[in-house]
Design an enzyme around this catalytic site. Structure first.
Site, PDB file in Angstrom:
ATOM      1  N   ASP A  41      -7.463  33.668   4.357  1.00 54.41           N
ATOM      2  CA  ASP A  41      -7.164  34.927   5.055  1.00 54.41           C
ATOM      3  C   ASP A  41      -8.341  35.896   4.990  1.00 54.41           C
ATOM      4  OD1 ASP A  41      -5.551  36.586   6.536  1.00 54.41           O
ATOM      5  OD2 ASP A  41      -4.493  37.416   4.814  1.00 54.41           O
ATOM      6  N   ASN A  89       1.081  32.892  14.304  1.00 60.69           N
ATOM      7  CA  ASN A  89      -0.216  33.343  14.831  1.00 60.69           C
ATOM      8  C   ASN A  89      -0.282  33.342  16.361  1.00 60.69           C
ATOM      9  OD1 ASN A  89      -2.081  31.964  12.012  1.00 60.69           O
ATOM     10  ND2 ASN A  89      -1.504  34.079  12.401  1.00 60.69           N
TER      11      ASN A  89
HETATM   12  C1  IPE Z   1      -1.680  33.429   7.221  1.00 61.39           C
HETATM   13  O1  IPE Z   1      -2.494  34.505   7.530  1.00 61.39           O
HETATM   14  C2  IPE Z   1      -1.952  32.307   8.174  1.00 61.39           C
HETATM   15  C3  IPE Z   1      -3.262  31.679   8.072  1.00 61.39           C
HETATM   16  C4  IPE Z   1      -4.167  31.926   7.173  1.00 61.39           C
HETATM   17  C5  IPE Z   1      -3.525  30.676   9.061  1.00 61.39           C
HETATM   18  P1  IPE Z   1      -1.980  35.699   8.470  1.00 61.39           P
HETATM   19  O2  IPE Z   1      -3.103  36.649   8.554  1.00 61.39           O
HETATM   20  O3  IPE Z   1      -1.436  35.155   9.727  1.00 61.39           O
HETATM   21  O4  IPE Z   1      -0.775  36.270   7.600  1.00 61.39           O
HETATM   22  P2  IPE Z   1      -0.076  37.689   7.597  1.00 61.39           P
HETATM   23  O5  IPE Z   1       0.157  38.074   9.029  1.00 61.39           O
HETATM   24  O6  IPE Z   1      -1.019  38.634   6.916  1.00 61.39           O
HETATM   25  O7  IPE Z   1       1.167  37.473   6.802  1.00 61.39           O
HETATM   26  C1  IPE Z   2      -7.322  34.188   8.759  1.00 66.10           C
HETATM   27  O1  IPE Z   2      -7.960  35.400   9.004  1.00 66.10           O
HETATM   28  C2  IPE Z   2      -7.429  33.231   9.920  1.00 66.10           C
HETATM   29  C3  IPE Z   2      -6.179  33.021  10.656  1.00 66.10           C
HETATM   30  C4  IPE Z   2      -5.021  33.552  10.382  1.00 66.10           C
HETATM   31  C5  IPE Z   2      -6.259  32.143  11.804  1.00 66.10           C
HETATM   32  P1  IPE Z   2      -7.265  36.548   9.829  1.00 66.10           P
HETATM   33  O2  IPE Z   2      -7.577  36.344  11.277  1.00 66.10           O
HETATM   34  O3  IPE Z   2      -5.820  36.637   9.512  1.00 66.10           O
HETATM   35  O4  IPE Z   2      -8.026  37.819   9.300  1.00 66.10           O
HETATM   36  P2  IPE Z   2      -7.378  39.226   8.905  1.00 66.10           P
HETATM   37  O5  IPE Z   2      -6.275  38.936   7.939  1.00 66.10           O
HETATM   38  O6  IPE Z   2      -6.887  39.832  10.190  1.00 66.10           O
HETATM   39  O7  IPE Z   2      -8.492  39.975   8.287  1.00 66.10           O
HETATM   40 MG    MG Z   3      -4.722  37.616   8.111  1.00 68.39          MG
END
Ligand code: IPE
Ligand code: IPE
Ligand code: MG
Length: 266
Positions: A41, A89
Site C-alpha cells: 500500500d 479497487n
Molecule cells: C489494499 O489497498 C489493496 C491493495 C494493496 C491491492 P487499498 O489502498 O485498496 O486499501 P484501502 O482502500 O486503504 O482499505
Molecule cells: C497500493 O497503493 C496499490 C493498489 C491498491 C493497487 P495505493 O494506490 O492504494 O496508494 P495509496 O494508498 O492511495 O497511497
Molecule cells: Mg491504498
C-alpha cells in the site's frame, strides 16, 4: 508506447541475495515465517509526496516488488503472497484501473522468464475471469510455464477479495452438496482450505502492510486466522529488502501461542 509510459527498460542490478549475503546477517534461519503475505500500500501517497502522478507510484511499486520477490527467493520462503488489486479497487477512476491492468500485463511479459529461472511457481488468486481476455491468457501462460517449479510459491492476488473468495468456495461446496456428491456434515476445515484460491499453500504466518494503515482491506480473511502482523509507515515504493529483513527478524521474536500456553515463557 507503453514502454515509454511505464519507464520500460530491464536494467536492474538487484540480484537474488545468497544465504551468506550481509543483507541476511541478522536472520535466524530457524525462525523464519514460511508464508508471508504483503499488502503493498501507499503507491499514490508516495507519488504525491514526490510531486508525481499516482501512476508513477504504481510503476515505482513494481520495482519494489521485483526486489522483494528476489529477497524471498534468497530467504527460501515457502510462499510470498502479494495484494495487487482488490475487488474494491474497481471503484477507482477508470484511467487508474486501466493503467494498473497495463502495468500488470507489462510486468508479466517482462519478468516471467527471470522468475522461471529462479524456480518460482507463480499462482494467481481472485476472480481471474473478471480480467481482460489478454490478461487471462498471460496469467494462464505464466502459471503453465512455472507449473513444475519447486521454489517459492509466488501468489499474486488480482481482482481478489477475501469475502469473494469465501463466497466462491461456499458456492462450489454447496453445488457439490446439492448434486449429492457431498454430505454437509462431511465439510471440514481441510476441505474449505482445499477449495480456496490458496489451496496447496501453508497458512499465512506473517502479514506485512506498508504505508501506515493498519487494516486487512479484505485480504486473506481465512488464511490469516493466526498470522502475525507487521506494519511500517514506509510507502510501498520506498520499502526495501532491508525493511523486509527487519520484518523477518521481528517475526523471529514473536511468541506464537495459537491459543495454548508457551511452557518456556509462562
Ligand atoms: C489494499 O489497498 C489493496 C491493495 C494493496 C491491492 P487499498 O489502498 O485498496 O486499501 P484501502 O482502500 O486503504 O482499505
Ligand atoms: C497500493 O497503493 C496499490 C493498489 C491498491 C493497487 P495505493 O494506490 O492504494 O496508494 P495509496 O494508498 O492511495 O497511497
Ligand atoms: Mg491504498
Amino acid at each position: 508506447m507503453w514502454n515509454k509510459v511505464f519507464g520500460g527498460g530491464t536494467e536492474d542490478t538487484f540480484e537474488v541475495p545468497k544465504k551468506d549475503s550481509p543483507l541476511f546477517d541478522r536472520i535466524d534461519w530457524n525462525r523464519l515465517p514460511r508464508h508471508v503475505a504483503i499488502i503493498m500500500d501507499g503507491n499514490g501517497r508516495w507519488a504525491k509526496g514526490q510531486g508525481l502522478l499516482r501512476s508513477a507510484g504504481h510503476t515505482a511499486g513494481v520495482k519494489t516488488l521485483k526486489h522483494i520477490l528476489k529477497t524471498a527467493v534468497g530467504l527460501g520462503l515457502d510462499a510470498l503472497t502479494v495484494y495487487a488489486f482488490s475487488t474494491e479497487n474497481w471503484k477507482r477512476p477508470h484511467a487508474e484501473v486501466d493503467f494498473l491492468m497495463h502495468l500488470f500485463s507489462e510486468y508479466l511479459t517482462r519478468e516471467m522468464q527471470e522468475m522461471h529461472e529462479n524456480n518460482v511457481q507463480i499462482h494467481f488468486l481472485g476472480r481471474i475471469d473478471g480480467l481482460s481476455e489478454g490478461l487471462q491468457h498471460q496469467v494462464r501462460e505464466a502459471e503453465t510455464l512455472m507449473r513444475d517449479n519447486t521454489g517459492v510459491k509466488f501468489n499474486i492476488a488480482a481482482n481478489y477479495g477475501g469475502q469473494d473468495e469465501i463466497l466462491r468456495m461456499t458456492q462450489t461446496l454447496a453445488k457439490r452438496a446439492a448434486s449429492g456428491q457431498l454430505r454437509p456434515e462431511d465439510i471440514s476445515e481441510q476441505m474449505i482450505e482445499d477449495t480456496l484460491d490458496t489451496h496447496g499453500n501453508l497458512p499465512v504466518d506473517l502479514v506485512i502492510r506498508t504505508s501506515g494503515d493498519q487494516r486487512l482491506s479484505n485480504f486473506l480473511l481465512w488464511q490469516a486466522a493466526y498470522a502475525e502482523f507487521w506494519f511500517t509507515d514506509a510507502n510501498w515504493p520506498e520499502f526495501t529488502p532491508e525493511r523486509f529483513v527487519d520484518a523477518m527478524v521481528d517475526f523471529g521474536k514473536r511468541d506464537r501461542r495459537f491459543g495454548g500456553l508457551n511452557e518456556k515463557k509462562s
